[in-house]
Write a protein that holds these residues in place. Structure first.
Motif, short mmCIF file in Angstrom:
data_model
loop_
_atom_site.label_atom_id
_atom_site.label_comp_id
_atom_site.label_asym_id
_atom_site.label_seq_id
_atom_site.Cartn_x
_atom_site.Cartn_y
_atom_site.Cartn_z
N PRO A 1 -4.42 11.13 -34.06
CA PRO A 1 -3.54 10.05 -33.59
C PRO A 1 -2.88 9.31 -34.74
O PRO A 1 -3.45 9.19 -35.83
CB PRO A 1 -4.49 9.13 -32.81
N ALA A 2 -1.69 8.80 -34.49
CA ALA A 2 -0.96 8.07 -35.52
C ALA A 2 -1.77 6.89 -36.04
O ALA A 2 -1.76 6.61 -37.25
CB ALA A 2 0.38 7.60 -34.97
N ALA A 3 -2.45 6.18 -35.15
CA ALA A 3 -3.23 5.01 -35.56
C ALA A 3 -4.32 5.40 -36.57
O ALA A 3 -4.58 4.67 -37.53
CB ALA A 3 -3.86 4.34 -34.35
N ALA A 4 -4.94 6.57 -36.36
CA ALA A 4 -5.98 7.02 -37.28
C ALA A 4 -5.40 7.36 -38.64
O ALA A 4 -6.01 7.09 -39.69
CB ALA A 4 -6.70 8.23 -36.70
N VAL A 5 -4.21 7.96 -38.65
CA VAL A 5 -3.54 8.31 -39.91
C VAL A 5 -3.22 7.04 -40.69
O VAL A 5 -3.44 6.96 -41.90
CB VAL A 5 -2.26 9.11 -39.64
N ILE A 6 -2.69 6.05 -40.00
CA ILE A 6 -2.31 4.80 -40.66
C ILE A 6 -3.54 4.02 -41.13
O ILE A 6 -3.58 3.49 -42.24
CB ILE A 6 -1.43 3.95 -39.72
N ASP A 7 -4.56 3.98 -40.29
CA ASP A 7 -5.78 3.25 -40.66
C ASP A 7 -6.47 3.84 -41.88
O ASP A 7 -7.19 3.14 -42.61
CB ASP A 7 -6.77 3.23 -39.48
N ALA A 8 -6.25 5.13 -42.11
CA ALA A 8 -6.92 5.80 -43.23
C ALA A 8 -6.25 5.57 -44.58
O ALA A 8 -6.79 5.97 -45.62
CB ALA A 8 -6.98 7.31 -42.95
N GLN A 9 -5.09 4.91 -44.58
CA GLN A 9 -4.35 4.72 -45.83
C GLN A 9 -4.89 3.52 -46.61
O GLN A 9 -4.66 2.37 -46.24
CB GLN A 9 -2.86 4.53 -45.53
N GLU A 10 -5.59 3.78 -47.68
CA GLU A 10 -6.14 2.71 -48.52
C GLU A 10 -5.02 1.86 -49.13
O GLU A 10 -5.20 0.66 -49.38
CB GLU A 10 -7.01 3.30 -49.62
N ALA A 11 -3.87 2.47 -49.34
CA ALA A 11 -2.75 1.75 -49.96
C ALA A 11 -2.26 0.60 -49.09
O ALA A 11 -1.63 -0.33 -49.59
CB ALA A 11 -1.60 2.72 -50.23
N VAL B 1 5.86 2.33 -34.95
CA VAL B 1 5.44 3.72 -35.19
C VAL B 1 5.77 4.64 -34.02
O VAL B 1 5.45 4.35 -32.86
CB VAL B 1 3.91 3.78 -35.44
N LEU B 2 6.40 5.75 -34.34
CA LEU B 2 6.62 6.85 -33.41
C LEU B 2 5.61 7.94 -33.72
O LEU B 2 5.57 8.46 -34.85
CB LEU B 2 8.04 7.41 -33.55
N TYR C 1 2.76 0.51 -31.83
CA TYR C 1 2.79 1.95 -31.55
C TYR C 1 3.57 2.20 -30.27
O TYR C 1 3.18 1.74 -29.19
CB TYR C 1 1.36 2.51 -31.42
N LEU C 2 4.67 2.92 -30.39
CA LEU C 2 5.47 3.23 -29.22
C LEU C 2 4.70 4.19 -28.31
O LEU C 2 3.74 4.83 -28.72
CB LEU C 2 6.79 3.88 -29.65
N ASP C 3 5.14 4.25 -27.07
CA ASP C 3 4.53 5.15 -26.10
C ASP C 3 4.38 6.56 -26.69
O ASP C 3 5.30 7.05 -27.39
CB ASP C 3 5.40 5.20 -24.84
N ALA D 1 3.80 12.60 -38.28
CA ALA D 1 3.84 14.01 -37.89
C ALA D 1 3.04 14.82 -38.89
O ALA D 1 3.17 14.61 -40.11
CB ALA D 1 5.28 14.52 -37.82
N GLY D 2 2.22 15.71 -38.39
CA GLY D 2 1.42 16.55 -39.27
C GLY D 2 0.48 15.77 -40.15
O GLY D 2 0.16 16.20 -41.26
N GLY D 3 0.03 14.62 -39.67
CA GLY D 3 -0.89 13.81 -40.43
C GLY D 3 -0.23 13.03 -41.56
O GLY D 3 -0.93 12.41 -42.38
#
Length: 327
Positions: free
Chosen positions: A270-280, A253-254, A294-296, A201-203
């Motif tokens: 999108p949630a996928a973009a936020v997660i993909d951007a995490q270098e950690a 992921v919700l 990723y849930l609906d 939520a909120g990036g």
């Protein structure tokens, strides 16, 4: 103070135990039930008589929306803000269906204007049950985290209860059976793996156990944080590095932003973009093995039995695919 709510399992085998009676001293007059009959069910507020096959229904519990739609029941009023973005355009654009606002600012006068025979309450509108009861009978059979048998059992009970009210018993039993099949498949496919239940939520990525921890009732998975890190609606300070250090096998992921996006406005990341951007996350098990579910996108607004059936099937399919790849 939280009520100690009693639930009654409305299994098909017990369907005959529900008592059909003529309208009497229940507070329901003859106009509330066109066929003059009621069904006695156990609700979150105790046992009550409910008119069967009501003709004018106000639906406030978002968990009931998909069942009503699929059963051909069009509410006379509902909170349109809570409608999922997909599959409800007809209701959203129908001006004859009154929009009663959100649970934060409900327009109870519009509920009254709709002249309902029955109000499907509960969930986000629980605190308004008393006021709504002055308008029409309010049935609250919404699944709760402390439902007897758990939230997933509560979803089954809700479907069966609504099936009795709307004379859709066979359809309700089929919905329950589909959930049980998907739950069994997910249970069989999982084997104690660790999982991080995320909400985006909120990036930001946060702990979503408060919202989707109920999924663990139907699977053999271990919450890597056991629900202790953060909450569903705010930034708990759960850093990506903390998630990476826990190194869960899987992530579910919700995407809250997807569900709350306003049509016509700029879409959130999108949630996928936020997660993909995490270098950690680069060297984590869930990232390197692509074990992210990723849930609906409407899950946050759906929450009902249909969405959980889909989620359990998603989990079963993902784990079966991973198990096959590992062989």
């Amino acid at each position: 103070m939280k009520l100690n709510l009693k639930r009654l399992l409305l299994a098909p085998a017990l369907a005959g135990a529900l008592v059909l009676t003529a309208c009497g001293d229940s507070g329901i007059d003859s106009a509330d039930a066109e066929n003059g009959a009621t069904v006695t069910i156990e609700t979150n507020n105790g046992e009550m008589e409910v008119p069967t096959d009501p003709q004018r229904v106000v639906a406030l519990d978002n968990k009931s929306f998909e069942m009503l739609r699929d059963w051909g029941i069009t509410p006379v009023a509902l909170p349109k803000t809570l409608l999922p973005n997909t599959g409800f355009d007809e209701w959203r654009e129908d001006d004859s269906i009154l929009d009663v606002g959100t649970h934060r600012e409900p327009k109870l006068e519009l509920v009254s204007e709709a002249e309902p025979d029955l109000i499907i309450g509960g969930s986000r509108f629980t605190e308004f049950t008393g006021e709504l009861s002055k308008i029409a009978p309010v049935v609250d059979v919404s699944a709760l985290d402390d439902s007897e048998g758990g939230y997933i059992q509560g979803l089954k009970d809700q479907a069966l209860a609504l099936g009795q009210i709307f004379e859709k018993e066979a359809e309700a039993e089929e919905i329950v059976a589909e959930l049980e099949v998907a739950t069994e498949a997910a249970q069989d496919a999982t084997n104690g793996e660790s999982v991080f239940l995320a909400v985006v939520a909120g990036g930001k990525i946060d702990n979503g156990a408060g919202r989707i921890g109920r999924l663990l009732e139907g699977v053999n998975l271990k919450d890597v944080f056991a629900g202790d890190a953060g909450d569903v609606h705010g930034d708990s300070g759960l850093a990506p590095e903390t998630i990476a250090q826990a190194n869960p096998d899987w992530m579910i992921v919700l995407d809250r932003d997807s569900a709350t996006a306003v049509p016509g406005e700029e879409a959130p990341q999108p949630a996928a973009a936020v997660i993909d951007a995490q270098e950690a996350f680069a060297n984590t098990t869930f990232a390197t093995k692509d074990q992210i579910i990723y849930l609906d996108g409407d899950f946050y607004k759906r929450e009902g039995i249909e969405s959980y059936t889909e989620a359990f099937q998603q989990i079963a399919d993902a784990f079966e695919a991973a198990n096959q790849s590992a062989q």
